[in-house]
Design an enzyme around this catalytic site. Structure first.
Site, PDB file in Angstrom:
ATOM      1  NE  ARG A 181      -3.796   0.649   2.515  1.00 19.73           N
ATOM      2  CZ  ARG A 181      -4.737   0.515   2.644  1.00 19.73           C
ATOM      3  NH1 ARG A 181      -4.989   0.280   4.575  1.00 19.73           N
ATOM      4  NH2 ARG A 181      -5.537   1.537   3.058  1.00 19.73           N
ATOM      5  CB  CYS A 239      -2.500   4.084   8.875  1.00 15.36           C
ATOM      6  SG  CYS A 239      -3.208   4.357  10.981  1.00 15.36           S
TER       7      CYS A 239
END
Length: 284
Positions: A181, A239
């Site tokens: 990611r 995050c």
């Protein structure tokens, strides 16, 4: 003290101290942990819904898991039976994400003695501390006080999007998501793939051992050093939506690293088309 082992929790529950245990089971794949809670939980634990009680989805522009307001959080902690001065132990069953979010939110709210069950629900089962099935009996309303109405200006440091960008440029900003990611190869949740330019990848699972317990302080210090963290300067972490960055915040507390969380994280950053996006491993 940030962590408590399962045997230590057994002793705490057998002591005369007031202990409130919160079950914060949550994952990206299964955000509602009520079924898992009903199937078995620490005796006397209260289920906490990360989506509705540790987030405020009525807030716009601050990502997928905006921080709750102080008044709503105070109502929740009292509903859970918390009083000022209680020892609070939080646990989960997935990579310490739910418990770390709860720890960070409650500490940012000014509540003092909040601890994470190291190793989570599997550690409790291994300690054979007993299992309760079904719903927990109603608890008496608590009297705990949340001292901050805005947790962005609470007892723990936070970053705005601009401050996170500046830290990525001039200091160290850690991205706690999975490497794929971070590199922008996949993005299962948000509309844009990639990371904040200049950020350094430190996946939240990297601070955990294989059994789900946190690595010890020397190991954590080495991990932070490898990510470029040096000395007493404040570093930042983000995050996807501010949940797993809390796991890195717990690790930082264990390692003596001063760390601020960007609560809106990638979900906030990537929602603004004027914000730049970087892909790849960041080494170029």
């Amino acid at each position: 003290m940030t962590l408590v082992s399962a045997p230590e929790l057994v002793d705490l529950l057998d002591s005369d101290r007031r202990v409130v245990v919160l079950d914060v089971r949550w994952s990206l794949a299964e955000p509602d942990g009520r079924a898992a809670f009903a199937a078995g939980h620490v005796p006397g634990a209260v289920y906490v819904d990360l989506e509705s009680e540790l987030s405020d989805h009525g807030v716009s522009g601050r990502g997928r898991h905006p921080l709750p307001g102080g008044a709503d959080l105070q109502a929740a902690v009292r509903r859970w039976g918390m009083n000022d001065g209680d020892t609070v132990v939080v646990y989960d069953d997935w990579n310490r994400a739910g418990s770390a979010r709860a720890w960070w939110v409650l500490r940012a709210a000014g509540l003092g003695d909040v601890r994470i069950l190291d190793g989570g629900w599997p550690a409790w089962l291994a300690a054979d501390g007993g299992t309760e099935i079904g719903e927990t009996a109603a608890v008496a309303e608590g009297t705990a006080t949340v001292r901050f109405d805005d947790l962005h200006a609470g007892a723990l440091p936070t970053l705005t999007a601009d401050a996170a960008a500046a830290l990525a440029r001039d200091g160290v900003l850690l991205d706690a998501r999975a490497p794929e990611r971070f590199r922008g190869e996949v993005e299962p949740v948000d509309a844009v793939a990639g990371h904040i330019p200049g950020a350094v990848n430190l996946p939240s699972v990297a601070v955990l051992r294989a059994d789900g317990t946190f690595a010890d302080a020397p190991q954590l210090k080495a991990l932070f050093a490898e990510a470029g963290v040096d000395g007493a300067a404040t570093v930042g972490a983000y995050c996807g939506s501010g949940v797993t960055a809390s796991v890195v915040a717990v690790a930082a507390a264990q390692a003596g690293v001063n760390l601020a969380v960007f609560p809106g994280s990638w979900s906030q950053w990537s929602s603004d088309p004027s914000n730049p996006v970087e892909t790849g491993d960041g080494s170029d």
